[in-house]
Design an enzyme around this catalytic site. Structure first.
Site, short mmCIF file in Angstrom:
data_model
loop_
_atom_site.label_atom_id
_atom_site.label_comp_id
_atom_site.label_asym_id
_atom_site.label_seq_id
_atom_site.Cartn_x
_atom_site.Cartn_y
_atom_site.Cartn_z
N CYS A 2 0.83 -1.21 0.00
CA CYS A 2 0.00 0.00 0.00
C CYS A 2 0.86 1.25 0.00
O CYS A 2 2.05 1.22 0.27
CB CYS A 2 -0.87 0.01 1.26
SG CYS A 2 -1.77 -1.52 1.47
N ARG A 27 2.04 1.64 -5.91
CA ARG A 27 2.26 0.73 -4.77
C ARG A 27 1.05 -0.17 -4.54
O ARG A 27 1.13 -1.12 -3.77
CB ARG A 27 2.54 1.54 -3.50
CG ARG A 27 3.75 2.47 -3.60
CD ARG A 27 3.90 3.26 -2.32
NE ARG A 27 4.14 2.38 -1.21
CZ ARG A 27 5.37 1.96 -0.86
NH1 ARG A 27 6.42 2.37 -1.53
NH2 ARG A 27 5.53 1.13 0.15
N TRP A 77 -3.12 -2.22 -1.66
CA TRP A 77 -2.82 -3.47 -2.37
C TRP A 77 -3.22 -4.57 -1.39
O TRP A 77 -2.59 -4.76 -0.36
CB TRP A 77 -1.32 -3.57 -2.68
CG TRP A 77 -0.95 -4.77 -3.49
CD1 TRP A 77 -1.31 -5.02 -4.78
CD2 TRP A 77 -0.14 -5.88 -3.10
NE1 TRP A 77 -0.78 -6.21 -5.20
CE2 TRP A 77 -0.06 -6.78 -4.19
CE3 TRP A 77 0.52 -6.23 -1.91
CZ2 TRP A 77 0.66 -7.97 -4.14
CZ3 TRP A 77 1.24 -7.43 -1.86
CH2 TRP A 77 1.30 -8.28 -2.97
N ASN A 103 0.43 0.59 6.28
CA ASN A 103 1.11 -0.10 5.17
C ASN A 103 1.98 -1.18 5.82
O ASN A 103 2.86 -0.89 6.61
CB ASN A 103 1.99 0.87 4.38
CG ASN A 103 2.95 0.10 3.47
OD1 ASN A 103 2.69 -1.05 3.12
ND2 ASN A 103 4.06 0.72 3.14
N GLY A 104 1.68 -2.44 5.53
CA GLY A 104 2.46 -3.53 6.13
C GLY A 104 1.55 -4.68 6.50
O GLY A 104 0.40 -4.74 6.05
N GLU A 485 13.37 -12.70 -18.07
CA GLU A 485 12.78 -11.37 -17.84
C GLU A 485 11.66 -11.08 -18.84
O GLU A 485 10.59 -10.60 -18.48
CB GLU A 485 13.86 -10.29 -17.90
CG GLU A 485 13.40 -8.88 -17.72
CD GLU A 485 12.55 -8.65 -16.46
OE1 GLU A 485 11.83 -7.65 -16.41
OE2 GLU A 485 12.56 -9.52 -15.56
N LYS A 489 7.74 -10.23 -18.03
CA LYS A 489 7.04 -9.04 -18.53
C LYS A 489 5.77 -9.47 -19.28
O LYS A 489 4.71 -8.90 -19.12
CB LYS A 489 7.94 -8.25 -19.50
CG LYS A 489 9.07 -7.48 -18.84
CD LYS A 489 8.64 -6.28 -18.10
CE LYS A 489 8.79 -6.31 -16.59
NZ LYS A 489 9.55 -7.11 -15.81
N GLU A 492 3.23 -10.53 -16.77
CA GLU A 492 2.79 -9.43 -15.90
C GLU A 492 1.72 -8.57 -16.56
O GLU A 492 0.81 -8.08 -15.91
CB GLU A 492 3.98 -8.55 -15.51
CG GLU A 492 4.84 -9.12 -14.41
CD GLU A 492 6.01 -8.21 -14.04
OE1 GLU A 492 6.21 -7.97 -12.84
OE2 GLU A 492 6.71 -7.76 -14.96
N HIS A 508 14.20 -32.66 -23.22
CA HIS A 508 14.18 -33.45 -21.98
C HIS A 508 12.81 -33.44 -21.33
O HIS A 508 12.68 -33.66 -20.12
CB HIS A 508 15.26 -32.93 -21.01
CG HIS A 508 16.65 -33.04 -21.58
ND1 HIS A 508 17.27 -34.24 -21.81
CD2 HIS A 508 17.50 -32.07 -22.00
CE1 HIS A 508 18.48 -34.02 -22.33
NE2 HIS A 508 18.63 -32.73 -22.47
N LYS A 603 4.42 -2.17 -7.24
CA LYS A 603 5.78 -1.85 -7.68
C LYS A 603 6.83 -2.36 -6.71
O LYS A 603 7.83 -2.96 -7.10
CB LYS A 603 5.91 -0.33 -7.84
CG LYS A 603 7.27 0.14 -8.30
CD LYS A 603 7.52 -0.27 -9.71
CE LYS A 603 8.88 0.10 -10.26
NZ LYS A 603 9.20 -0.59 -11.47
C1 AGP Z 1 9.19 -6.66 -11.89
O1 AGP Z 1 8.54 -6.21 -12.98
C2 AGP Z 1 8.40 -6.69 -10.70
N1 AGP Z 1 8.02 -5.41 -10.33
C3 AGP Z 1 9.02 -7.47 -9.54
O2 AGP Z 1 9.37 -8.74 -9.98
C4 AGP Z 1 10.28 -6.83 -8.94
O3 AGP Z 1 11.35 -6.96 -9.80
C5 AGP Z 1 10.60 -7.54 -7.62
O4 AGP Z 1 9.50 -7.36 -6.76
C6 AGP Z 1 11.87 -6.99 -7.00
O5 AGP Z 1 11.71 -5.63 -6.76
P1 AGP Z 1 12.98 -4.71 -6.46
O6 AGP Z 1 13.89 -4.75 -7.63
O7 AGP Z 1 12.38 -3.37 -6.22
O8 AGP Z 1 13.63 -5.27 -5.22
#
Ligand code: AGP
Length: 608
Positions: A2, A27, A77, A103-104, A485, A489, A492, A508, A603
């Site tokens: 959050c 966030r 979130w 937040n937490g 990666e 993406k 995501e 395999h 994020k």
């Molecule tokens: C990547 O697109 C994501 N946002 C997520 O996998 C991110 O890379 C991961 O949470 C690590 O975040 P950081 O690099 O801020 O530590």
């Protein structure tokens, strides 16, 4: 996770508050709300969904001019309970006198809740945060600060809270344990603010206080005091270059596309700091001086998500170029391993946000064991960036978009520079190669510009593949990080399923999945394994499989081609990674996905 925000002052902050919340929306964007209290009346505005929905609801937020008011706000979130209005913050006490944002995660909230239920407290939400509001009410000491200080030690795990109470009308309390919280004020101290991070700062001030664990800010009218572990302390404000925080979408359709197109400039910025192109060598100021003091024979990389993928390139570059041992650890698993700290090992953490709880925990553990730690982070002032004494910023600028693009290429660039540093340090025969890589790095921003001009061509390929549901992302050697990666993406934002694996691993077992409806994307620049990748294409084609080849060569046997500009073997990942980002972006955009707010994501993940 959050985003929380607080404001004390005489502005009618409803409009600007929406703006601040929008800056924190990356966030979490399940729901948003704010509450304003001006010592005589309280107004609560909340809505499920994006911050923008709040705008309409807040139009008639009444604040008499020139009165001091206290605003706390939240964008959610969801961790506990569905995305419903009831689970929306703020959470408040049964007597509706105490309001909080959180937040937490409070790990022991269940037993705390049971003890309150036994005292006939009723709960309207499924959240852990509401329990704390009722705990404050139940332990009320006729003073908000005293009660907060009494209740907090009973909470287990992570929080940043903002509290207001009708009993103490001209007060607001902000407190941090694990989850990030910054406090800042205007030069004339007429406006005071709290925020989960510096993203919301870009428009305001420079006097910033980064709170540490167990620190609390108590604002009374417009004065404030800071406590650390319940003792009064004085803490000086820092000045940060707010300009670098400004993030605009300009006329790009999405933040993701804007940040993809920013990469030539980002890499130029990274190079400018780190490489002396005139003399073809590293500019060793700052970060490396600390490393120069020690001898390392191994590097252990620790990270999560995209940052973890970046590390894989580090192991190849360190091994192939510097002849140095290295391994990669998933941070979220690392702390549960029986870590044996080695004196000649450098433990390197990488994080875009610098707030990822899964990375912070093992870092704190290794620091407690006097291990040599080093971090590579993008966000200035973030928790990780204030934890160790040797470090490098990735300087990708503010990355607003939830999933990472420019921070990834800035990370792999910074990792290559770390590998070049160890190469220089363990000097071996390949000076010629060393200079060739440095020369090529200078060309990379221009080569990326060339690739970005092909964005519309890549969109045509995305048009061809967007209706398939499953994909393999195939790689060999250095393309490992790129395939993992790009697959992340793709998932995501397109919500299509994809799996990355080495192209020769197909036979395999996974080859069983291949048919006309299960395409494979293969990253195969013309490196020393090019021919081998061609035979993998034959394997897939023999099972009616379709191939999207990402290469600097047109591959006739492929179904679709994404042609990338030429570079050298060691630097192809900079180009193929961006091709992977564009394939994901255009596919998701053609599927009408909400690209800047991908579902279920946040994020920076500040809870474990
Ligand atoms: C990547 O697109 C994501 N946002 C997520 O996998 C991110 O890379 C991961 O949470 C690590 O975040 P950081 O690099 O801020 O530590």
């Amino acid at each position: 996770m959050c985003g929380i925000f607080g404001y004390v002052g005489k502005q009618n902050a409803s409009k600007v508050l929406i703006h601040w919340l929008e800056k924190l929306e990356y966030r979490g964007y399940d729901s948003a709300w704010f509450v304003v209290w001006n010592t005589s009346w309280l107004q609560l505005v909340k809505s499920v969904g994006k911050v923008s929905y709040l705008t309409a609801k807040s139009e008639n937020t009444l604040v008499a001019d020139e009165t001091f008011s206290y605003w706390i706000a939240h964008t959610r979130w969801a961790t506990h309970g569905w995305v419903t209005e009831n689970n929306c913050h703020p959470h408040y006490s049964e007597n509706e006198k105490i309001y909080l944002v959180h937040n937490g995660i409070i790990e022991n909230y269940k037993e705390l809740k049971d003890s309150l239920v036994a005292k006939w407290y009723k709960f309207y939400s499924e959240t852990d945060s509401e329990v704390v509001a009722k705990l404050i009410e139940d332990s009320w000491e006729w003073n908000l600060l005293k009660t907060v200080e009494k209740v907090l030690p009973t909470l287990e795990w992570a929080y940043a809270f903002l509290f207001i109470s009708k009993e103490n009308p001209d007060e607001i309390i902000g407190v941090k344990y694990w989850s990030p919280l910054v406090f800042w004020y205007s030069n004339d101290k007429k406006d005071l603010y709290f925020s989960s991070d510096t993203q919301a700062l870009a428009w305001v001030v420079e006097n910033i206080i980064f709170l540490d664990d167990w620190e609390l800010v108590h604002i009374k009218s417009s004065d404030y005091t800071i406590k650390s572990e319940w003792k009064l302390v004085s803490k000086s404000a820092e000045k940060i270059d707010v300009a670098s925080l400004k993030a605009e979408k300009w006329d790009f359709k999405h933040f993701m596309l804007k940040e993809i197109f920013e990469q030539p400039k980002v890499l130029n910025d990274v190079f400018r700091w780190r490489i002396d192109f005139e003399n073809l060598k590293l500019n060793k100021a700052g970060s490396f001086e600390e490393l120069d003091k020690f001898e390392f024979d191994k590097v252990v990389f620790v990270a999560c998500g995209t940052s973890y993928h970046a590390w894989w390139l580090g192991t190849y570059w360190l091994q192939d170029l510097a002849g140095m041992d290295s391994s990669v650890e998933v941070a979220s698993e690392y702390e549960y391993k029986n870590i044996r700290v080695e004196a000649k090992t450098l433990y390197v953490f990488i994080s875009q946000s610098g707030e990822t709880a899964d990375s912070i925990e093992p870092l704190k553990y290794l620091k407690s064991k006097w291990a040599h730690t080093f971090w590579i982070v993008n966000v200035v002032g973030s928790t990780i960036s204030r934890l160790t004494d040797s470090w490098m910023f990735t300087r990708a600028g503010t990355e607003v978009w939830v999933a990472s693009t420019k921070a990834f290429t800035a990370q792999i660039c910074t990792i290559l520079i770390l590998a070049l540093y160890f190469w220089e340090k363990n000097w071996n025969l390949w000076r010629q190669k060393y200079r060739q890589i440095i020369q090529e790095l200078q060309k990379i921003p221009g080569i990326i510009d060339e690739l970005l001009k092909e964005s519309e061509e890549i969109r045509k390929v995305a048009q061809e593949i967007k209706d398939y549901k499953q994909f393999f992302f195939l790689w060999r050697h250095l393309e490992l990080a790129v395939a993992y990666e790009s697959s992340l993406k793709f998932k995501e934002i397109s919500y299509l399923n994809s799996q990355a694996l080495p192209s020769w691993e197909l036979k395999h077992g996974s080859l069983a999945l291949v048919d006309k409806d299960f395409p494979s994307v293969i990253f195969m620049p013309s490196d020393f394994l090019y021919e081998k990748n061609l035979s993998s294409i034959q394997e897939v084609k023999a099972r009616n499989g379709k191939i999207l080849a990402v290469s600097n060569k047109k591959i006739d046997s492929a179904t679709w081609n994404v042609i990338i500009p030429e570079t050298i073997e060691e630097t192809y990942p900079f180009i193929t990674a961006i091709a992977g980002q564009l394939i994901a972006y255009h596919t998701a955009d053609l599927l009408w996905r909400d690209i800047d707010k991908p579902r279920n994501l946040a994020k920076s993940v500040t809870v474990k």
